[in-house]
Design an enzyme around this catalytic site. Structure first.
Site, PDB file in Angstrom:
ATOM      1  N   SER A  51       0.824  -1.201   0.031  1.00  0.00           N
ATOM      2  CA  SER A  51      -0.117   0.195   0.019  1.00  0.00           C
ATOM      3  C   SER A  51       1.003   1.079   0.042  1.00  0.00           C
ATOM      4  O   SER A  51       1.689   1.554  -0.785  1.00  0.00           O
ATOM      5  CB  SER A  51      -0.955  -0.170   1.177  1.00  0.00           C
ATOM      6  OG  SER A  51      -2.072   1.098   1.098  1.00  0.00           O
TER       7      SER A  51
ATOM      8  N   ASP B  62     -10.174  -5.716  -3.017  1.00  0.00           N
ATOM      9  CA  ASP B  62      -9.727  -4.676  -1.954  1.00  0.00           C
ATOM     10  C   ASP B  62     -10.447  -3.418  -2.127  1.00  0.00           C
ATOM     11  O   ASP B  62     -10.887  -2.966  -3.373  1.00  0.00           O
ATOM     12  CB  ASP B  62      -8.204  -4.261  -2.582  1.00  0.00           C
ATOM     13  CG  ASP B  62      -7.509  -3.311  -1.796  1.00  0.00           C
ATOM     14  OD1 ASP B  62      -8.018  -2.430  -1.092  1.00  0.00           O
ATOM     15  OD2 ASP B  62      -6.184  -3.529  -1.799  1.00  0.00           O
TER      16      ASP B  62
ATOM     17  N   HIS C 180      -7.426  -6.000   1.416  1.00  0.00           N
ATOM     18  CA  HIS C 180      -6.237  -5.141   1.326  1.00  0.00           C
ATOM     19  C   HIS C 180      -5.406  -5.545   2.741  1.00  0.00           C
ATOM     20  O   HIS C 180      -4.265  -4.985   3.090  1.00  0.00           O
ATOM     21  CB  HIS C 180      -6.528  -3.669   1.729  1.00  0.00           C
ATOM     22  CG  HIS C 180      -5.558  -2.603   1.260  1.00  0.00           C
ATOM     23  ND1 HIS C 180      -5.053  -2.449   0.200  1.00  0.00           N
ATOM     24  CD2 HIS C 180      -4.773  -1.800   2.058  1.00  0.00           C
ATOM     25  CE1 HIS C 180      -4.182  -1.561   0.210  1.00  0.00           C
ATOM     26  NE2 HIS C 180      -3.920  -0.828   1.622  1.00  0.00           N
TER      27      HIS C 180
END
Lengths: 279, 279
Positions: free
Chosen positions: B148, B224, B257
């Site tokens: 991320s 996600d 995620h």
């Protein structure tokens, strides 16, 4: 049963669920990992019981069991370690008693006997819920393992249910809580002063009293700070030798009591169980 | 450097360390996993940069990298994601700015420019400390990856240092923070209103501006929740295609995620890096 969360992991689903438990008279949370299973097929169930201070989450975060459990096709169920919540008696300053320290027994002493009934919860109520809510769980093929206090839980529950569990193993288990400094206080408060009542919840005592299990696997870190005054695996070794129970006990050089130790030997334990659960 | 903790895991040592960092003007904590290495031998170094809200600890607990890193003989270094502590300006209510959200850049705007210099910390100060304190670290063989915001860090740092890093990969990276809703506020506060200054810390912009890396690996969960308005990996795909950078981007059906996603594909990424670091 309420679903708190689910996430795809290693091809399976890691879920967290809760339900109101009658046995412990409170809301209980637990984790279930379901491996990828073909439609209509069932998977064996492996119970992991956690140690002092833990919830369902510690092993879910740090246990590193999903990759191989998915590959081997094993469901892994991780209950909490005690009742919790408003109205549940606790000693906030103690990590060896009360919340996080249920010791997988049914307390007989007030005020703890109203909630601290983790033995009934783990052996009766949660298995019944699991069978109902997870149709892919093959309750004819169950194994059990755990860490520290949860190793104590796994050993004592397996010894009392050799017909239900095909396999049992433990990481750094408390093998003789009746004599270990960190459990005497808890046993006294949960079960009373009469130490005969403690033998029901003590692996070494159960073996001395005639309980048997086909074979046991135990790994123990040699650098575990609780080795000499809490864990003492040699007491289990002697009891098993006297009783003729095959025990594979391995001292692991340099390893401590943490999930760094558990995760290192998780694969070995999963394979041990899968071999015995697949047939 | 202070040693906060060490534990044996998967045959290696998982350590947590801290030091006073000049670049960020505060005490910084980081984790290093050292695999078992023969006396006098060196091991390649793989940097893992974490995402928003994380410290060094999240991937250490949940990343499941030790088993294979030990087997492959790779050192894994996990820095914190921002400066922290008394005197470090922060916005307690925001998880997208301040502590836990350093974005691996050097802030130019007061009051953040005094501490928020994670780019210099991660590319200069911490590597120098590592080389000094871990003689088994082979600084000639380095790779970098992250998740991320940390995927953003890995991509931008690799693009700016193709001579230092032999490999780069990312899990669900923020590929174009200049246009992503969750980073615009942070970039404005750290770097000011002039968006030309943002291009230095934006993988898509860096590629557009001529930076290159031999090849990239990206995994992205298709479930996600940040996919469409924050991550948008297709922007990286287009930039790489236009620039002729080979990109292996795989959308992973059903994955979110979280570290359940990361840990699932950790082995693939470790092998990707090890193949490129071994030579």
């Amino acid at each position: 049963m309420k679903t708190i969360s689910t996430a795809k992991a290693h091809g399976g689903i890691q879920g967290v669920y809760s339900h109101h438990a009658t046995s412990t008279a409170c809301e209980m949370t637990f984790a279930v990992f379901t491996p990828p299973v073909a439609e209509g097929r069932k998977a064996p169930v492996l119970w992991y019981l956690s140690g002092l201070t833990c919830t369902h989450q510690n092993v879910m975060d740090k246990g590193e069991y999903r990759r191989l459990a998915a590959e081997l096709g094993v469901i892994v169920v991780c209950p909490d370690t005690s009742p919790r919540g408003e109205g549940v008696p606790d000693e906030k300053d103690s990590w060896q008693f009360g919340c996080g320290a249920g010791f997988y027994l049914d307390a007989t002493q007030a005020p703890f006997s109203a909630n601290y009934r983790m033995y009934t919860y783990v052996t009766d109520e949660l298995p019944a819920l699991l069978a109902e809510e997870f149709p892919q769980a093959d309750m004819e093929r169950q194994g059990i393992f755990g860490h520290s206090m949860g190793g104590h839980g796994a050993l004592t529950i397996a010894l009392k249910h050799p017909d239900r569990f095909r396999s049992c193993s433990a990481f750094a288990p408390i093998v003789h809580p009746s004599t270990a400094h960190w459990s005497i206080d808890a046993f006294t408060k949960y079960l009373g002063e009469d130490r005969n009542a403690w033998r029901e919840y003590d692996a070494v005592s159960l073996i001395e009293d005639g309980k048997r299990f086909p074979e046991l696997l135990v790994d123990q870190g040699a650098a575990d700070g609780f080795l000499d005054d809490g864990l003492q695996p040699w007491l289990l070794e002697k009891a098993c030798a006297d009783a003729g129970i095959p025990l594979t006990l391995t001292m692991r050089d340099g390893y401590d009591h943490s999930y760094f130790f558990i995760s290192t030997f998780m694969d070995d334990h999963l394979r041990w169980h899968a071999e015995r659960l697949k047939a």
